[in-house]
Design a protein around this motif. Structure first.
Motif: not given
Length: 636
Positions: A296-299, A414-415, A455-458, A315-320
């Motif tokens: 998804l194109p978010i983050g 992790l999730i 972990a997901l936030w960072n 890298y796209r950071l959208n884990g959170f």
């Protein structure tokens, strides 16, 4: 009186001819490199009044003795604008050859002149001929010493920016505007494995062509084959066979009413009972769903560390955000009365599905890595099929822009760990006929939820870990991310379903305090490390002490990283203990995670120690003296 006159006439010539000293100790000047016409920035260490030689120290740590005629003050070098600097490829190659030739002649000027001079000179000439084929050059920041030394408590410490790894095909580096008029400085250490290019921000770049790919490939393979980890090929082969079997033994023992060594081994289910197509389909759906969330194109999009060819992958950071979407989906399952208890009843089948999927993914990764260019291979790969299948051959396998290793590190496993914990909470209520979950189960779920959310936030911090920048993507990471994390890290919650433990509030308060203590150490240490790696010149980090290395990087020796070498590991271990304590002391099974995690971190620390000692050399020895404790203070 006659004796006094005799003494004067015999020794007056010495007093009259004794030249005055021109440069003082600690002064920063330019010193000519012996055998060349190149001048480099040096610091005066001492002066020998008898030989009239100055003992100087170059910025890479080399100490030589120079005549006064070979030393010039900094002001004698006229500044030129960076725009006026023009250096053709032929002139650059000529300078490189001149430097290579000067390496052989420079040995006679070293302080340690001894009977082995001829042998050393012969070896130096041999190395110089090799360097004619491949010149590995390490540029140093050409800032005056006065600007690059900060003093903390009277002790000088060097501050510089991070380095850029050396290239296999081409090496690119930049010169600052201040130093564009000066011939580039290079690290002249004999350690080839330490040589790394330093990344310096500027507008000009120089390209040094490397030796043919055939020679480079054989050299890399020969070097890497000497440093096989995990017991080499036999060790990794046994690990790949033993881990799945060990996982099933743990889960089967945990389901027993009285798990003990007297009941070992536990009753084994029929192989047909472990396979269910519907379960495998559910696991595959879960993996694809997380992949969809990742696309998804978010983050925000960030760049990783430089690769061997100078590129930085994005890298796209959208884990959170993926975690939030997954939470909303789980909430919808509650609303639609979807039976999540199904996961607990088929937990062994889900574990088998994850093992088969991870193994299939590992086969695919190894097959595609056989066609990968040399520059895209992992530094840990060896050329042995079994070892590379385990450790990973390709460093950053991607399908288009979809990075498989980066995705698997944080998403499905992790999730999935959090979802499994929630399933275990519901299963405990159903199995134990409880209206509300137990306090022990609530603590385990809360502690591990905080860990995953953090972990997901960072998420960006993952890009500087050994998993991303060093290890390839093979069976080790695939099995660890997709199988070991969700099915072993949730082991405390799985244990409490069949073995409830009533926890008192005073005991719970102590466990919560322990957890928070570990989390503060873990988070503060990691935040300090990541901030320093991202911007060493950050004013908020000006109070930190560092040790300068020949690669251009600095090693933190104060703050959290002056306490122990791996304060983040210490925080991790404290949190792991806090996760297990709610399970009580009736059995060692819930403490398996703490035991395993201690062994894992000790082994990882040994790997870090090996790589850093190889990379930083003498600077790492100095660092170990300043910070002697590895993970736990007062314990080496």
């Amino acid at each position: 009186m006659l004796r006094l006159l005799f003494f004067f006439f015999n020794y007056s010539d010495r007093f009259l001819k004794m030249p005055s000293r021109k440069f003082a100790d600690g002064e920063v000047v330019r010193g000519r490199w012996p055998g060349s016409s190149l001048y480099y920035e040096v610091e005066i260490l001492s002066h020998d009044s008898n030989s009239q030689l100055y003992n100087v120290k170059y910025k890479d740590g080399t100490e030589l003795e120079l005549k006064e005629s070979d030393i010039k003050p900094l002001t004698s070098f006229r500044q030129r604008k960076s725009g006026s600097t023009s250096s053709s490829p032929s002139r650059r190659r000529g300078a490189a050859r001149g430097l290579a030739r000067s390496l052989a002649g420079s040995q006679r000027f070293r302080r340690s002149a001894s009977a082995s001079y001829q042998a050393d000179l012969k070896e130096a000439r041999k190395e110089a001929r090799k360097d004619m084929l491949e010149v590995k050059l390490t540029p140093l920041v050409l800032k005056p010493f006065g600007n690059s030394i900060n003093r903390y408590n009277g002790e000088p410490e060097l501050i510089e920016r991070n380095d850029m790894p050396h290239k296999h095909t081409q090496e690119k580096f930049h010169l600052s505007q201040e130093s564009s008029h000066i011939p580039t400085q290079y690290s002249l250490r004999a350690r080839r494995d330490e040589i790394k290019l330093k990344e310096v921000e500027s507008k000009e770049e120089i390209v040094v062509t490397k030796r043919p790919a055939l020679l480079r490939t054989s050299e890399v393979t020969a070097t890497q084959s000497k440093d096989l980890e995990f017991g080499g090929v036999p060790g990794v082969f046994l690990i790949m066979l033993g881990l799945p079997a060990f996982l099933f033994l743990l889960l089967l023992m945990c389901k027993q009413k009285e798990p003990s060594l007297l009941n070992f081994p536990p009753p084994l289910p029929a192989l047909g009972d472990l396979w269910e197509t519907r379960v495998f389909g559910a696991y595959l759906l879960w993996f694809l769903l997380q992949a969809l969330f990742h696309l998804l194109p978010i983050g925000k999009v960030v760049e990783g560390t430089p690769l061997t060819d100078g590129r930085r992958l994005k890298y796209r950071l959208n884990g959170f955000y993926a975690f939030i979407l997954t939470s909303a989906l789980v909430g919808a399952c509650f609303f639609w009365n979807v039976e999540l208890y199904y996961v607990y009843r088929h937990f062994l089948q889900f574990a088998l599905a994850a093992i088969l999927f991870a193994t299939g993914l590992s086969v695919y990764l190894y097959a595609r890595a056989l066609k990968a260019p040399q520059d895209e291979l992992s530094p840990a790969s060896s050329g042995n099929a079994i070892y590379d299948f385990f450790i990973g051959r390709e460093l950053n396998p991607r399908i288009g822009t979809f990075d498989l290793k980066y995705f698997c590190e944080l998403r499905p496993g992790l999730i999935g760990w959090v979802v499994i914990n929630l399933v275990m909470l519901l299963a405990e209520m159903k199995e134990q006929n409880r209206a509300v979950p137990s306090l022990a189960m609530i603590l385990v779920n809360s502690f591990q939820l905080l860990y995953v959310v953090d972990a997901l936030w960072n998420e960006e911090a993952l890009l500087t870990t050994m998993d991303i920048i060093h290890d390839g993507f093979g069976f080790m990471l695939a099995f660890g991310d997709l199988v070991w994390v969700p099915f072993i890290y949730s082991f405390q919650a799985f244990y409490l379903v069949s073995h409830p433990n009533e926890l008192s509030w005073p005991m719970a308060s102590l466990i919560i305090a322990l957890k928070l203590c570990g989390f503060v150490i873990f988070r503060c240490a990691n935040s300090q490390k990541n901030a320093f790696r991202k911007n060493p010149a950050d004013p908020r980090l000006a109070h930190l002490k560092t040790i300068h290395t020949s690669t251009g990087k600095n090693l933190l020796v104060s703050g959290w990283w002056g306490f122990v070498r791996h304060p983040n590991y210490l925080g991790d271990l404290i949190m792991a203990l806090a996760w297990s304590l709610p399970c009580g002391f009736n059995h060692i099974l819930p403490y398996f995670y703490v035991i395993y995690f201690t062994i894992l971190l000790v082994h990882r620390e040994a790997r870090d120690e090996h790589h850093c000692r190889k990379k930083y050399g003498l600077a790492w020895e100095k660092y170990c003296q300043r910070v002697p404790y590895r993970i736990v203070p007062y314990i080496y």
